[in-house]
Design a protein around this motif. Structure first.
Motif, short mmCIF file in Angstrom:
data_model
loop_
_atom_site.label_atom_id
_atom_site.label_comp_id
_atom_site.label_asym_id
_atom_site.label_seq_id
_atom_site.Cartn_x
_atom_site.Cartn_y
_atom_site.Cartn_z
N LEU A 83 19.94 -9.34 5.53
CA LEU A 83 20.39 -8.09 5.90
C LEU A 83 20.87 -7.26 4.96
O LEU A 83 21.72 -7.41 4.04
N PRO A 84 20.63 -5.88 5.24
CA PRO A 84 21.26 -4.73 4.17
C PRO A 84 22.60 -4.72 4.70
O PRO A 84 22.94 -5.01 5.86
N ASP A 85 23.25 -4.04 3.91
CA ASP A 85 24.67 -3.54 4.07
C ASP A 85 24.80 -2.71 5.23
O ASP A 85 25.67 -2.48 5.77
N HIS A 86 23.86 -1.76 5.34
CA HIS A 86 23.91 -0.65 6.31
C HIS A 86 22.52 -0.40 6.41
O HIS A 86 21.58 -0.30 5.59
N ALA A 87 22.23 0.71 7.29
CA ALA A 87 20.89 1.24 7.76
C ALA A 87 21.17 2.46 8.47
O ALA A 87 21.93 2.89 9.06
N SER A 88 20.37 3.59 7.92
CA SER A 88 20.44 4.81 8.55
C SER A 88 19.56 4.78 9.84
O SER A 88 18.69 4.40 10.10
N VAL A 89 20.33 5.63 10.86
CA VAL A 89 19.73 5.85 12.31
C VAL A 89 19.69 7.26 12.53
O VAL A 89 20.65 7.88 12.57
N ASN A 90 18.52 7.88 12.61
CA ASN A 90 18.52 9.30 12.74
C ASN A 90 18.54 9.57 14.37
O ASN A 90 17.95 8.93 15.19
N VAL A 108 23.95 -1.57 -0.33
CA VAL A 108 22.54 -1.46 -0.34
C VAL A 108 22.20 -0.99 1.15
O VAL A 108 22.50 -1.88 2.11
N GLY A 109 21.60 0.31 1.39
CA GLY A 109 21.07 0.46 2.85
C GLY A 109 19.53 0.67 2.73
O GLY A 109 19.20 1.14 1.65
N VAL A 110 19.07 0.74 4.09
CA VAL A 110 17.74 1.19 4.46
C VAL A 110 17.42 1.99 5.27
O VAL A 110 18.44 2.16 6.06
N THR A 111 16.37 2.65 5.43
CA THR A 111 15.83 3.40 6.32
C THR A 111 15.46 2.91 7.67
O THR A 111 14.91 1.60 7.35
N CYS A 138 0.70 -1.29 -0.04
CA CYS A 138 -0.10 0.02 -0.03
C CYS A 138 0.80 1.17 -0.04
O CYS A 138 0.32 2.41 -0.09
N GLY A 139 2.11 1.06 0.05
CA GLY A 139 3.13 2.35 -0.09
C GLY A 139 3.61 2.83 1.05
O GLY A 139 4.15 3.71 1.07
N SER A 140 3.34 1.97 2.41
CA SER A 140 3.85 2.61 3.59
C SER A 140 5.33 2.19 3.72
O SER A 140 5.61 1.12 3.60
N ASP A 141 6.04 2.96 4.35
CA ASP A 141 7.54 2.58 4.59
C ASP A 141 7.48 1.35 5.63
O ASP A 141 6.40 1.50 6.77
N SER A 142 8.25 0.39 5.71
CA SER A 142 8.23 -0.48 6.58
C SER A 142 9.52 -1.24 6.79
O SER A 142 10.52 -1.16 6.00
N MET A 143 9.73 -1.88 8.14
CA MET A 143 11.03 -2.41 8.40
C MET A 143 10.70 -3.98 8.58
O MET A 143 11.50 -4.93 9.26
N SER A 144 9.38 -4.63 8.08
CA SER A 144 9.19 -5.89 8.39
C SER A 144 10.02 -6.67 7.34
O SER A 144 10.20 -6.47 6.21
#
Length: 250
Positions: free
Chosen positions: A98-105, A73-76, A48-54
């Motif tokens: 697993l992604p290679d990296h992920a951004s953490v705010n 490749v990284g994810v939010t 449905c277009g929502s961001d997800s960490m599932s």
């Protein structure tokens, strides 16, 4: 290094060029890498277009991207993708691909615990430090500071006139990072002025439809690859000026 940010939280109505499905994102990533991107940042989406960490969302997306590109490749992990800080950590622990990296705010609640969970799983951490937040102050006292992959210095000032000054102020807040790389980027009207500044300073940067929909000349971008091509030209020109001893015009 130019990172491409493929989609972000954009509404599809904002641009017909926005890639939506995992297949479209993989194709867009491949085109952007061919245009000069050396890293990919993506927001995994539910149908449905929502961001997800599932993991049900991440697994097929990362599989498709890894089949299309041979760059990291990284994810939010933004709070909008999973509002509960404890649940965000649980999501990371549940990932099967697993992604290679992920951004953490770093200004978001639970950033330290989330970053620690990512590092424990061998996922690189991009420390997202936003202008106009207390992220830089919080990051300065973090015991995880030396362990992050890079700092994502994000300029949220969208005014093309003031964004470069805001960027310089943010870099000043970050201070001496002890060799941790910095990726500097802006948004919307501030995207290209901040990218030019990053290029002049020799910093990593990023561009893509997440950050800006227009090319430097004001025309709508037809793809992420078109934005990367424009960014690569600016970075190359700045590199030639630095090599020739040209002054940073500010």
């Amino acid at each position: 290094m130019i990172q491409v940010c493929l989609n972000g939280t954009r509404d599809p109505a904002e641009s017909g060029a926005l890639p939506l499905s995992p297949r479209a994102l993989a194709a867009a990533a491949a085109e952007a890498v061919a245009a000069g991107a050396a890293d990919v940042h993506v927001h995994p989406k539910t149908p449905c277009g929502s961001d997800s960490m599932s993991p049900r969302v991440l697994d097929p997306l990362l599989g498709g991207l890894r089949g299309a590109v041979d760059v990291p490749v990284g994810v939010t992990t933004g709070a909008w993708a999973e509002p509960d800080p404890l649940r965000r950590v649980e999501r990371v622990r549940s990932w099967s691909v697993l992604p290679d990296h992920a951004s953490v705010n770093w200004h978001e609640e639970g950033a330290e615990e989330l970053a620690a969970a990512l590092l424990a799983r061998g996922v690189g951490v991009e420390a997202g430090i936003w202008s106009g937040t207390d992220g830089a102050r919080l990051f300065a006292r973090s015991p995880l500071r030396p362990r992050v992959l890079r700092v994502h210095a994000e300029v949220t000032d969208r005014d093309p006139e003031s964004a470069p000054a805001t960027a310089r102020a943010l870099l000043g807040e970050l201070g001496d990072l002890g060799g941790v790389p910095v990726l500097l980027h802006g948004e919307e009207g501030g995207a290209w002025p901040v990218l030019r500044l990053a290029a002049r300073l020799g910093l990593d940067t990023r561009v893509g439809l997440e950050d800006v929909l227009l090319l430097p000349d004001g025309r709508p971008a037809g793809s992420n690859a078109e934005l990367v091509e424009a960014a690569a030209r600016l970075v190359e020109a700045a590199g030639r000026r630095r090599g020739g001893g040209g002054a940073d015009p500010g």
